[in-house]
Scaffold this active site. Sequence first.
Site, mmCIF file in Angstrom:
data_model
loop_
_atom_site.group_PDB
_atom_site.id
_atom_site.type_symbol
_atom_site.label_atom_id
_atom_site.label_comp_id
_atom_site.label_asym_id
_atom_site.label_seq_id
_atom_site.Cartn_x
_atom_site.Cartn_y
_atom_site.Cartn_z
ATOM 1 N N GLU A 1 -51.139 25.127 26.055
ATOM 2 C CA GLU A 1 -50.906 25.840 27.373
ATOM 3 C C GLU A 1 -49.917 26.839 27.184
ATOM 4 O O GLU A 1 -49.142 26.913 26.182
ATOM 5 C CB GLU A 1 -50.287 24.825 28.180
ATOM 6 C CG GLU A 1 -51.083 23.580 28.573
ATOM 7 C CD GLU A 1 -50.718 22.745 29.710
ATOM 8 O OE1 GLU A 1 -49.487 22.864 30.028
ATOM 9 O OE2 GLU A 1 -51.499 21.796 30.163
ATOM 10 N N HIS B 1 -51.774 23.138 35.258
ATOM 11 C CA HIS B 1 -50.494 22.343 35.138
ATOM 12 C C HIS B 1 -49.588 22.193 36.425
ATOM 13 O O HIS B 1 -48.449 22.473 36.153
ATOM 14 C CB HIS B 1 -49.847 22.488 33.630
ATOM 15 C CG HIS B 1 -49.081 21.285 33.180
ATOM 16 N ND1 HIS B 1 -48.665 21.075 31.789
ATOM 17 C CD2 HIS B 1 -48.508 20.133 33.998
ATOM 18 C CE1 HIS B 1 -48.073 20.005 31.787
ATOM 19 N NE2 HIS B 1 -47.956 19.608 33.205
#
Length: 534
Positions: free
Chosen positions: A267, A285
């Site tokens: 990420e 997220h």
Amino acid sequence: MGTLARADLRVLVCERIADAGVEHLSNLFSVDLGLDWSKEELEERIGAYDAIVVRSATKVTGDLIARAERLKVVGRAGTGVDNVDVPAATRRGIVVCNAAGSNALSAAEHAIALMLAQARNIPQAHSSLVAGRWERSRFGGIEVTGKTLGVLGFGRIGQMVAERAKGLGMHVVAYDPLVAEGRYRELGVDKADTPADLYAVADFVTLHLASTPETRGFVDAAAFAAMKPGARLINAARGDVVDQDALVEALRSGHLGGAGIDVFPKEPTVESPLFGLPGVVVTPHLGASTEEAQDRAGIVVAEQVAAALTGGVVTSAVNIPAVGPEALEVLGPFLPLAKLLGQLLAVLVGGPAPVEISYEGQLASLDTRLLTSAVLEGVLHGRIEEPVNVVNATSLAEERGIEWSEITIPRARDYTNRLSLRAGDVAISGTTVGTAARPRLVEAFGQDIDIELAPHIGLFRYLDIPGQIGRVGTILGLAHVNIASMAVSRSRAEGLAVMAVTVDSPVPPETVRAIQHVEGFDRVWFAALEVDSA
């Protein structure tokens, strides 16, 4: 009893947290806001502060800590401490605390939201409609009422998800070998004995696993093949617990009916083969990204910082809390041993069971709650989704219905101090040896044995007949696994022996099975222990 104000103590808040958190600190201490300070200004001025509060942008490095002459506590308004050099803080005696559990509710609600959005194709239908298309027939979905939700990882967040799913009329089955039977019954949730049992019945599978060496890639091609045709996967935990290639293939083949994904192996992620697949809902997220979670984190960390500065109990510290110098002289060397024995016991027992902890010798005259927490930390280590340490281990164990008791014995057998653990029919004992306080296993299954605890250790119970030691050595040698040390103990009365070996590398599963199949071997275990490299 209220916390006493200390205007002589200075707190620096480097990033924006809830106003209520700042107010709580300001009522007790002298607080400065350094929201727009540069890295250079922070380094120049940090020496004047007793506490610093950060979120994720500020890096509390070893160099910064070295400049912080007065610093007593670092508070992180979030659940992780990746931006804090915890070892450097620990060496300086600085408490590092976070806002553990502050985002649990938000994460649980996001998992439910992903499930509902995926079941009803809400994001896809929204995009289609705002683009000028009315496609009712294209985006028909399914109801969740009456469906079975499989919860893989049944800690705090998993239990919250289960409670909310039951409110939606779903049947819930969960798998977590570290949660006691009673907790499942309390929540009205069926317990799956294995992940495969869960996969076989679940219409939706939601993941709430920690990212550990054991869980990375846990949900792989074999797991997807074991799931019901048309099952749907929800992952708001950690991206690397799923084999992404296997997930994509299961979706493209039609074996999975869809997925709701909030986390990714790397990420930030802006490109993925998951993007655009039918039945897939993705979010960046967002599990903890609610106003309430962020406010809660600010308030919780403020309370923790205040406790650290005023001598209170810091329930979310991530490093070892302070212990009086006299007690620490005896207890300190046993902390690594307690954690290692707890890890080993968890492997030997294989599931939740009441733990009996015995303290013998001088240990019996001290407050051993810290050692008990270290034992429970070892028992839970790598097996739950939350970070576990000596401060939060007891509460996490209680949350999972794990029971424990303590026994004190003033006179130790054979050693000045001795720590023993028992769960079911498994009993092990240890002590420390030498000026370096090396942790050693000194008893297993009622038989004396003497071997240093190492990162890779094996324990065997077997029929005491000629050739058994050689057979084990041969099997390990053929697998290119080098034996570092070995100890054997015999019981003439029972005709059984206990062998312990430490090896230089992990033992392949097929090698473990080969030893298990040796005639006369009753039980075989290999454990990977997190041994401190001090």
